[in-house]
Design a protein around this motif. Structure first.
Motif, PDB file in Angstrom:
ATOM      1  N   GLY A 158     -21.830  -5.869  13.020  1.00 31.40           N
ATOM      2  CA  GLY A 158     -23.004  -5.121  12.783  1.00 31.40           C
ATOM      3  C   GLY A 158     -23.355  -3.794  13.006  1.00 31.40           C
ATOM      4  N   VAL A 159     -22.031  -3.290  13.384  1.00 29.05           N
ATOM      5  CA  VAL A 159     -22.035  -1.758  13.707  1.00 29.05           C
ATOM      6  C   VAL A 159     -21.624  -0.992  12.405  1.00 29.05           C
ATOM      7  CG1 VAL A 159     -20.742   0.183  14.981  1.00 29.05           C
ATOM      8  CG2 VAL A 159     -21.083  -2.330  16.022  1.00 29.05           C
ATOM      9  N   GLN A 160     -22.265   0.103  12.085  1.00 29.98           N
ATOM     10  CA  GLN A 160     -22.222   1.008  10.981  1.00 29.98           C
ATOM     11  C   GLN A 160     -21.021   1.982  11.360  1.00 29.98           C
ATOM     12  OE1 GLN A 160     -25.740   2.240   9.007  1.00 29.98           O
ATOM     13  NE2 GLN A 160     -26.857   0.770  10.100  1.00 29.98           N
ATOM     14  N   VAL A 161     -19.908   2.245  10.126  1.00 29.71           N
ATOM     15  CA  VAL A 161     -18.816   2.949  10.624  1.00 29.71           C
ATOM     16  C   VAL A 161     -19.027   4.285   9.774  1.00 29.71           C
ATOM     17  CG1 VAL A 161     -16.237   3.424  10.966  1.00 29.71           C
ATOM     18  CG2 VAL A 161     -17.591   1.197  11.674  1.00 29.71           C
ATOM     19  N   HIS A 162     -18.821   5.592  10.149  1.00 33.85           N
ATOM     20  CA  HIS A 162     -18.662   6.903   9.564  1.00 33.85           C
ATOM     21  C   HIS A 162     -17.366   7.467   9.564  1.00 33.85           C
ATOM     22  CE1 HIS A 162     -23.075   6.193   9.045  1.00 33.85           C
ATOM     23  NE2 HIS A 162     -23.032   5.694  10.566  1.00 33.85           N
ATOM     24  N   TRP A 163     -16.916   8.222   8.694  1.00 33.33           N
ATOM     25  CA  TRP A 163     -15.552   8.998   8.613  1.00 33.33           C
ATOM     26  C   TRP A 163     -15.995  10.431   8.590  1.00 33.33           C
ATOM     27  CZ3 TRP A 163     -10.800   6.507   9.563  1.00 33.33           C
ATOM     28  CH2 TRP A 163     -10.864   5.071   9.419  1.00 33.33           C
ATOM     29  N   ALA A 164     -15.938  11.303   9.660  1.00 38.84           N
ATOM     30  CA  ALA A 164     -16.018  12.634   9.284  1.00 38.84           C
ATOM     31  C   ALA A 164     -14.559  13.544   9.265  1.00 38.84           C
ATOM     32  CB  ALA A 164     -16.741  13.165  10.477  1.00 38.84           C
ATOM     33  N   GLU A 165     -14.304  14.394   8.269  1.00 38.75           N
ATOM     34  CA  GLU A 165     -13.005  15.150   7.997  1.00 38.75           C
ATOM     35  C   GLU A 165     -13.260  16.233   9.007  1.00 38.75           C
ATOM     36  OE1 GLU A 165     -10.758  15.041   3.950  1.00 38.75           O
ATOM     37  OE2 GLU A 165     -10.462  15.447   6.101  1.00 38.75           O
ATOM     38  N   ASP A 166     -14.212  16.790   9.135  1.00 39.93           N
ATOM     39  CA  ASP A 166     -14.397  17.926  10.078  1.00 39.93           C
ATOM     40  C   ASP A 166     -15.593  18.297  10.923  1.00 39.93           C
ATOM     41  OD1 ASP A 166     -14.884  20.117   7.287  1.00 39.93           O
ATOM     42  OD2 ASP A 166     -16.345  18.878   8.257  1.00 39.93           O
ATOM     43  N   ALA A 167     -15.795  19.144  11.818  1.00 38.59           N
ATOM     44  CA  ALA A 167     -16.977  19.372  12.599  1.00 38.59           C
ATOM     45  C   ALA A 167     -18.185  19.222  11.832  1.00 38.59           C
ATOM     46  CB  ALA A 167     -16.864  20.440  13.564  1.00 38.59           C
ATOM     47  N   GLU A 168     -18.194  20.039  10.819  1.00 39.93           N
ATOM     48  CA  GLU A 168     -19.090  20.050   9.728  1.00 39.93           C
ATOM     49  C   GLU A 168     -19.747  18.753   9.344  1.00 39.93           C
ATOM     50  OE1 GLU A 168     -21.067  22.809   9.232  1.00 39.93           O
ATOM     51  OE2 GLU A 168     -22.327  22.168   7.648  1.00 39.93           O
ATOM     52  N   GLU A 169     -18.831  17.851   8.909  1.00 41.82           N
ATOM     53  CA  GLU A 169     -19.415  16.703   8.454  1.00 41.82           C
ATOM     54  C   GLU A 169     -19.567  15.837   9.524  1.00 41.82           C
ATOM     55  OE1 GLU A 169     -16.097  14.565   5.980  1.00 41.82           O
ATOM     56  OE2 GLU A 169     -17.537  13.331   5.363  1.00 41.82           O
ATOM     57  N   HIS A 170     -19.273  15.927  10.594  1.00 44.96           N
ATOM     58  CA  HIS A 170     -19.568  15.258  11.726  1.00 44.96           C
ATOM     59  C   HIS A 170     -21.070  15.593  12.081  1.00 44.96           C
ATOM     60  CE1 HIS A 170     -20.479  15.262  16.145  1.00 44.96           C
ATOM     61  NE2 HIS A 170     -20.307  14.060  16.212  1.00 44.96           N
ATOM     62  N   ASN A 171     -21.436  16.635  12.004  1.00 46.08           N
ATOM     63  CA  ASN A 171     -22.833  17.183  12.475  1.00 46.08           C
ATOM     64  C   ASN A 171     -23.929  16.661  11.499  1.00 46.08           C
ATOM     65  OD1 ASN A 171     -21.757  18.331  14.830  1.00 46.08           O
ATOM     66  ND2 ASN A 171     -21.677  20.549  13.518  1.00 46.08           N
ATOM     67  N   GLN A 172     -23.418  16.706  10.153  1.00 46.94           N
ATOM     68  CA  GLN A 172     -24.214  16.330   9.032  1.00 46.94           C
ATOM     69  C   GLN A 172     -24.479  14.881   9.049  1.00 46.94           C
ATOM     70  OE1 GLN A 172     -21.641  17.369   5.456  1.00 46.94           O
ATOM     71  NE2 GLN A 172     -22.521  19.491   5.532  1.00 46.94           N
ATOM     72  N   ILE A 173     -23.384  14.075   9.402  1.00 39.61           N
ATOM     73  CA  ILE A 173     -23.379  12.620   9.413  1.00 39.61           C
ATOM     74  C   ILE A 173     -24.664  12.226  10.520  1.00 39.61           C
ATOM     75  CG2 ILE A 173     -22.423  10.501   9.967  1.00 39.61           C
ATOM     76  CD1 ILE A 173     -19.724  11.583   8.796  1.00 39.61           C
ATOM     77  N   VAL A 174     -24.344  12.640  11.644  1.00 42.48           N
ATOM     78  CA  VAL A 174     -25.238  12.582  12.864  1.00 42.48           C
ATOM     79  C   VAL A 174     -26.892  13.108  12.528  1.00 42.48           C
ATOM     80  CG1 VAL A 174     -25.812  13.216  15.188  1.00 42.48           C
ATOM     81  CG2 VAL A 174     -23.498  12.977  14.605  1.00 42.48           C
ATOM     82  N   HIS A 175     -26.771  14.048  11.966  1.00 36.23           N
ATOM     83  CA  HIS A 175     -28.208  14.624  11.631  1.00 36.23           C
ATOM     84  C   HIS A 175     -28.746  13.584  10.447  1.00 36.23           C
ATOM     85  CE1 HIS A 175     -30.903  17.273   9.051  1.00 36.23           C
ATOM     86  NE2 HIS A 175     -31.472  17.254  10.502  1.00 36.23           N
ATOM     87  N   SER A 176     -28.092  13.109   9.488  1.00 33.96           N
ATOM     88  CA  SER A 176     -28.705  12.330   8.617  1.00 33.96           C
ATOM     89  C   SER A 176     -29.019  10.903   9.146  1.00 33.96           C
ATOM     90  CB  SER A 176     -27.667  12.228   7.263  1.00 33.96           C
ATOM     91  OG  SER A 176     -26.945  11.156   7.606  1.00 33.96           O
ATOM     92  N   ILE A 177     -28.302  10.445  10.071  1.00 35.80           N
ATOM     93  CA  ILE A 177     -28.952   9.292  10.758  1.00 35.80           C
ATOM     94  C   ILE A 177     -30.009   9.386  11.538  1.00 35.80           C
ATOM     95  CG2 ILE A 177     -28.260   7.504  12.651  1.00 35.80           C
ATOM     96  CD1 ILE A 177     -25.380   8.165  11.810  1.00 35.80           C
ATOM     97  N   LEU A 178     -30.300  10.649  12.270  1.00 35.92           N
ATOM     98  CA  LEU A 178     -31.310  10.847  13.113  1.00 35.92           C
ATOM     99  C   LEU A 178     -32.605  11.201  12.101  1.00 35.92           C
ATOM    100  CD1 LEU A 178     -29.924  13.353  15.754  1.00 35.92           C
ATOM    101  CD2 LEU A 178     -30.075  11.046  15.801  1.00 35.92           C
ATOM    102  N   GLN A 179     -32.279  12.020  10.917  1.00 33.69           N
ATOM    103  CA  GLN A 179     -33.295  12.134   9.870  1.00 33.69           C
ATOM    104  C   GLN A 179     -34.090  10.781   9.538  1.00 33.69           C
ATOM    105  OE1 GLN A 179     -31.840  14.539   6.742  1.00 33.69           O
ATOM    106  NE2 GLN A 179     -33.684  16.141   7.036  1.00 33.69           N
TER     107      GLN A 179
END
Lengths: 245, 456, 194
Positions: free
Chosen positions: B74-95
């Protein structure tokens, strides 16, 4: 056994007495030793600066000069380490392999190849041992303080046999002196601070003479000692082991 | 500013250097006491090294196994190529969760990705909850150490900072008072946060879980009180099995500070029924680094900080003089992969003493890699002056006659030139050190005079 | 191409080979007899406390003394006297003023004084060991194993959603290396050995 004596470039130029002491000591121990006069340098200065490519000629020159000896002995842990570990970028002929596998730092040679004979030395002084890093952690000439295991040190075991010597333990037994070759120039501030701290550790323990297996470390500490007119001096281990009453 | 210049600045205040050196050495000496209690210590290091080498050889397989098991939990898994994508993913979850306040435990990865400013620019308040991280966050600085981010700060300085930012009363740097003030201040943040973010010490492939180790309990305080847990990890944090944690949890805290284990070693497998859990897997140059045979072993790193604590150069120059997110020996072999030109000086900020390699719990050959990076740096971004000097040196040092003549010349000049010509501002050696006494002749000539005739 | 695919492709291209074997069996060999002593001294080194309870009655006495005058949650269900209103609340934030939590652990580790606490032991109230001021753990002496390797053997392929090795009170050295007990978690940690 025929031994080729390798004298590091800075010992040849600035501290020939260390070379003399090494030679006399080996002769005293009945070693058939010869000094090939065309020798120059092990190539460390270029290689440690990132220019390994320019040290290949030194490496080949070294091998040419020493290939015919059964063993090569040098009063320098860092040079012995460099030959053993970094001569891997030239073609590994039989001669190259032979030279690499049979190059020894002095105390290592006396302890492990000559069977640890008595050297008959006498040195009535309080002595602190500087454990030079390339010898200690590179060649494993002793147990470093970071690792867990049975303590040992070839330089220490040779010095304990010297009559009237008083060996003194330090606050930090094997911290780097800060010479590091071109580091001494490129990072002068930290280099000198590290050297000062090492010297002060010895002084704090009442040491009269700082010894070690690498004249480069001792030269760096001596530079600081002389500039600050400190009441302590440096003597290479070869000179102590060669000393007499 | 290069490390060399920054370190020279740092060394202008010798008392401060002594204080910093002692503070960090304290961690090294506690480490020694802690590891001495484990007679199998060297075997443990070897086992950890082998496990990590296996991980690198099957990294893709273990990552996919991890994802499969995490998803099943039940854990959601995301993959980020780089720092920018990591930040975008975290931000979109928070949003998606309308997060206004995020509490965060220590994560060097999020430092690497510059996540805090990214989120703050988008209206999210990020509270670092590790005390050391909170101190530097309030001071507007970056961490100077991996596990003790504020080790460069004196308690009186922290006292001043808390007075200004938290309204504490002056306490002369009383650690108990200051810690208690931070406890009260951050407890309020924990209870009112909308989401919790943590780093990952270890991710377990066979169970899909992540492990977070703290002494303060801040990671757990953040995560167990909020409806969203985001755990950020570099791809290399994977280990294959739960039982392997036996090796790593025995090595980690002892290597860092000599403690047998941190107060809390929390294993997160499934979210609470009323919670969402996300894991963000980040590459950011690691898979490229994996392709460098000489340097890939730095990916074994478990971020324990032992190499920083033992490094005589780090202790006397401070973490900030490296100019990289991760300073010290491990930082000096990881950063050139990120930007070779920018960090070209770091492999030279070392005497190659090898102490770092001896303390590394996963046996990274740090000092060998520093040496090898030097060769790469001088090939790709050669210092032209150094290059020509070394080319000349090569000629001199492989020719006995030339070497002999130049050596004689050097000794002659040093002996007979006036002091002001020898010891001047261009003579770096001579700033704080004398030259050696000059012998009459060199060893070669002594030998010819005293022994050569015996060889005939 | 998704980031996942591109990352995995690059890893496949770049990964090294490795043909060593990993054998941790030697770490499971531990013939030392002083497991209890080691547990106690490790716990003390972590600034935790321990006390030996001679029997059930003594256990009760010890616990009553510890919780005297404080709000507590007794998940272990040991105390003969229950505080009124002490019903397990699912909302984690409602424990912010709870001073003490008591629970039973099944595994203790001699080399570091830690006990394993999971969702089952704290009934899914994961915040409890952290939000209170005092943690009290009841542990059978016979549940203490020598090392972390042994602990993971016991925990096995756990189905739990969360677990932590709890080894002492919360602490920090971030104010100029001074050890301060009680950062964000508990201010004290007591193991009652039965």
């Amino acid at each position: 056994m025929k031994v080729g004596l390798f004298i590091p470039c800075y010992i040849d130029q600035f501290y020939p007495q260390v070379g003399v002491a090494t030679l006399e000591l080996l002769e005293k121990l009945n070693v058939e030793v010869c000094y090939p006069q065309q020798q120059t340098c092990c190539g460390q200065p270029m290689a440690n600066s990132g220019f390994e490519c320019f040290s290949k000629d030194s490496y080949s020159h070294f091998v040419r000069n020493f290939k015919s000896f059964d063993a090569i002995v040098t009063p320098s842990g860092s040079c012995a380490y460099h030959v053993r570990h970094h001569f891997d970028i030239i073609g590994q002929s039989e001669e190259v392999s032979h030279v690499r596998n049979n190059t020894y730092e002095l105390c290592d040679f006396i302890t492990n190849v000559l069977g640890d004979p008595e050297v008959g030395a006498s040195f009535p002084h309080k002595v602190g041992i500087h454990q030079s890093c390339h010898g200690l952690r590179g060649l494993r000439l002793g147990k470093s303080s970071e690792t867990v295991g049975e303590p040992f040190s070839f330089i220490h075991s040779q010095l304990t046999k010297v009559k009237e010597i008083e060996l003194v333990a330090l606050g930090r037994g094997d911290e780097c002196c800060g010479f590091g070759g071109t580091f001494a120039i490129a990072e002068e501030a930290v280099s000198v601070k590290m050297g000062k701290d090492r010297v002060n550790d010895h002084i704090a323990q009442g040491v009269e003479v700082v010894t070690g297996g690498d004249m480069s470390c001792l030269m760096h500490m001596e530079g600081i000692i002389k500039r600050n007119k400190l009441a302590i001096r440096v003597v290479h281990v070869a000179e102590i082991l060669n000393s007499q009453n | 500013m290069t490390h060399s210049k920054a370190a020279a600045e740092f060394n202008k205040d010798e008392k401060r250097v002594d204080w910093h050196d002692k503070a960090v050495w304290f961690m090294r000496s506690n480490r020694d006491k802690g590891v001495a209690k484990i007679s199998q210590w060297e075997d443990l290091r070897e086992a950890a090294s082998q496990i990590k080498l296996d991980v690198l050889s099957k990294l893709d397989i273990y990552l996919e196994e991890f994802e499969k098991n995490a998803l099943a939990n039940g854990v959601q898994v995301h993959w980020a190529e780089d720092a920018e994508e990591h930040n975008q993913i975290v931000h979109s979850i928070l949003q998606r969760h309308s997060v206004k306040t995020l509490v965060k435990s220590k994560s060097m990865l999020t430092e690497e990705c510059h996540m805090n400013p990214y989120l703050e620019q988008r209206g999210i308040e990020v509270i670092d909850t590790d005390l050391g991280e909170r101190i530097i966050q309030l001071a507007g600085e970056g961490p100077s150490h991996i596990t003790a981010p504020a080790i460069h700060k004196k308690k009186e300085e922290i006292d001043e900072l808390f007075q200004q930012t938290m309204g504490t009363t002056p306490s002369n740097g009383d650690p108990q008072y200051l810690t208690n003030a931070a406890r009260v201040h951050l407890r309020d943040k924990f209870l009112n946060a909308d989401a919790g973010l943590t780093g990952v010490n270890f991710a377990i492939a066979e169970s899909g879980g992540v492990v977070v180790c703290t002494n303060e309990g801040n990671a757990d305080m953040g995560v167990h009180l909020t409806p969203v847990h985001i755990a950020c990890m570099g791809v290399e944090k994977i280990i294959p099995k739960l039982e392997h944690l036996g090796v790593f949890l025995r090595l980690l805290a002892r290597s860092a500070s000599g403690q047998s284990i941190t107060s809390y070693s929390s294993h997160f497998f499934k979210p609470r029924p009323d919670q969402e859990m996300h894991v963000v897997i980040v590459d950011n140059g690691r898979s490229r680094h994996l392709g460098r045979p000489d340097f890939r072993n730095s990916l074994k790193c478990i971020r324990c900080s032992a190499c920083l604590n033992t490094c005589p150069v780090y202790r006397r120059s401070g973490g900030h003089s490296y100019g990289s997110v991760i300073p010290g020996p491990i930082g000096s072999i990881l950063s050139p992969n990120v930007d070779l030109k920018k960090y070209s000086g770091l492999p030279f900020a070392s005497t190659l003493c090898g102490s770092c390699s001896d303390v590394c719990p996963v046996k990274i050959d740090i000092h060998q890699q520093l040496y090898k990076w030097r060769q790469v740096v001088m090939k790709e971004h050669p210092d032209r002056i150094k290059q020509s000097t070394m080319r000349m040196a090569s000629g001199v040092l492989s020719n006995a006659r030339v070497f002999d003549k130049l050596g004689w010349l050097a000794r002659f000049l040093l002996k007979y030139l006036p002091g002001w010509m020898v010891y001047n501002k261009w003579n770096t050696w001579g700033r704080q050190r004398d030259f050696p006494n000059l012998p009459q002749s060199n060893f070669r000539h002594w030998y010819i005079k005293n022994r050569k005739k015996n060889e005939q | 191409m998704s980031s996942k695919t591109s990352i995995l492709n690059r890893i496949r291209e770049n990964k090294p080979s490795f043909d060593g074997t990993i054998d941790l069996s030697s770490f499971l060999v531990d013939e030392r007899e002083d497991t209890l002593e080691r547990f106690c001294s490790s716990l003390a080194a972590n600034s935790g406390k321990y006390v030996l309870a001679s029997d059930e009655h003594n256990l009760n006495e010890v616990l009553l003394e510890e919780v005297a005058g404080k709000s507590y949650v007794d998940i272990a269900g040991v105390l003969e006297v229950y505080q009124e209103g002490n019903v397990l609340d699912a909302d984690a934030k409602n424990y912010k003023d709870t001073k003490v939590v008591i629970f039973k652990a099944q595994v203790g580790v001699a080399e570091n004084g830690a006990v394993w606490v999971d969702d089952q032991i704290i009934q899914g109230l994961r915040i409890l060991p952290f939000i209170v001021e005092h943690t009290i753990v009841i542990l059978k002496q016979t549940s203490i194993v020598p090392t972390m390797h042994h602990a993971y053997q016991k925990i096995g392929n756990t189905e739990t959603g969360f677990g932590t090795f709890l080894a002492g009170p919360s602490k920090t050295g971030d104010i100029e290396q001074n050890l301060v007990i009680g950062a964000h978690g508990a201010l004290s940690h007591l193991v009652v050995l039965v």
